[in-house]
Design a protein around this motif. Structure first.
Motif, short mmCIF file in Angstrom:
data_model
loop_
_atom_site.label_atom_id
_atom_site.label_comp_id
_atom_site.label_asym_id
_atom_site.label_seq_id
_atom_site.Cartn_x
_atom_site.Cartn_y
_atom_site.Cartn_z
N GLU A 153 0.79 -1.24 0.00
CA GLU A 153 0.00 0.00 0.00
C GLU A 153 0.82 1.28 0.00
O GLU A 153 0.39 2.29 -0.55
N ILE A 205 1.85 6.76 -1.64
CA ILE A 205 0.72 5.83 -1.61
C ILE A 205 0.73 5.10 -2.95
O ILE A 205 0.67 5.71 -4.01
N SER A 254 -1.39 3.32 -4.59
CA SER A 254 -2.51 3.48 -5.51
C SER A 254 -2.37 4.76 -6.33
O SER A 254 -2.89 4.86 -7.44
N LEU A 255 -1.62 5.73 -5.82
CA LEU A 255 -1.36 6.98 -6.54
C LEU A 255 -0.06 6.90 -7.34
O LEU A 255 0.13 7.65 -8.30
N ASP A 274 3.91 11.80 -1.18
CA ASP A 274 2.58 12.31 -0.82
C ASP A 274 2.62 12.92 0.58
O ASP A 274 1.88 13.85 0.89
N VAL A 310 -1.82 2.11 4.36
CA VAL A 310 -2.64 3.33 4.30
C VAL A 310 -3.16 3.68 5.69
O VAL A 310 -3.10 4.84 6.11
N VAL A 317 -4.21 15.50 -2.64
CA VAL A 317 -4.61 14.21 -3.21
C VAL A 317 -4.38 13.09 -2.18
O VAL A 317 -5.22 12.20 -2.03
N ALA A 318 -3.26 13.15 -1.47
CA ALA A 318 -2.97 12.14 -0.45
C ALA A 318 -3.95 12.24 0.72
O ALA A 318 -4.39 11.21 1.24
N ARG A 346 -7.01 13.12 0.56
CA ARG A 346 -8.23 12.47 0.11
C ARG A 346 -8.09 10.95 0.13
O ARG A 346 -8.97 10.23 0.57
N ALA A 347 -6.96 10.44 -0.36
CA ALA A 347 -6.72 9.00 -0.40
C ALA A 347 -6.66 8.40 1.02
O ALA A 347 -7.07 7.26 1.22
#
Length: 144
Positions: A32, A56, A58-59, A72, A116, A136-137, A139-140
């Motif tokens: 993750e 992260i 996923s990003l 991030d 995460v 963005v991070a 939010r993630a």
């Protein structure tokens, strides 16, 4: 310690803690979250900053083209030697002291942040990291 000894100690310590050398940086990654640690030479004194960027996955699915500055969530290790707490002045720091600082940083901040949920907990528990976390991070991570 000399400049070369400093770099060798950083490399050996991070490698022993599970980081892999990737170019000029050191990377540790889980499914993750990944963490990239890099040295930043000071322009004004004899020393380095040890920067860390948490990415992260996923990003950033491919960390091979990333650097600590792409993190991030970004932070620095604290040397607590000399007038600048974040500057590692290699002429003033002892080998075992440097090793201890890096080991403590990895065990208390990096390892717990390699998921995460763990990264979210660390960011929420250390308010200064909120300012060093991208929108963005946030939010993630579910942090607003």
């Amino acid at each position: 310690m000399t400049n070369l000894e400093f770099k060798q100690t950083v490399a050996a310590t991070l490698s022993a803690l599970g980081f892999q050398k990737h170019g000029a940086s050191f990377v540790i990654q889980e499914a993750e979250v990944g963490c990239i640690v890099g040295l930043q030479k000071s322009r004004f004194s004899v020393g380095y900053y040890l920067n860390a960027g948490f990415l992260i996955r996923s990003l950033h699915p491919d960390l091979s083209s990333c650097d600590f500055a792409d993190g991030d969530v970004r932070t620095r290790m604290t040397a607590n030697v000399g007038s600048d707490a974040e500057l590692f002045e290699f002429e003033k720091i002892e080998h075992e002291q440097l090793k201890s600082i890096i080991t403590d940083f990895v065990r208390t901040l990096v390892v717990p942040s390699l998921s995460v949920a763990g990264l979210r907990r660390i960011v929420q528990s250390q308010p200064v990291l909120l300012y060093q976390t991208t929108v963005v991070a946030k939010r993630a991570l579910g942090i607003e």
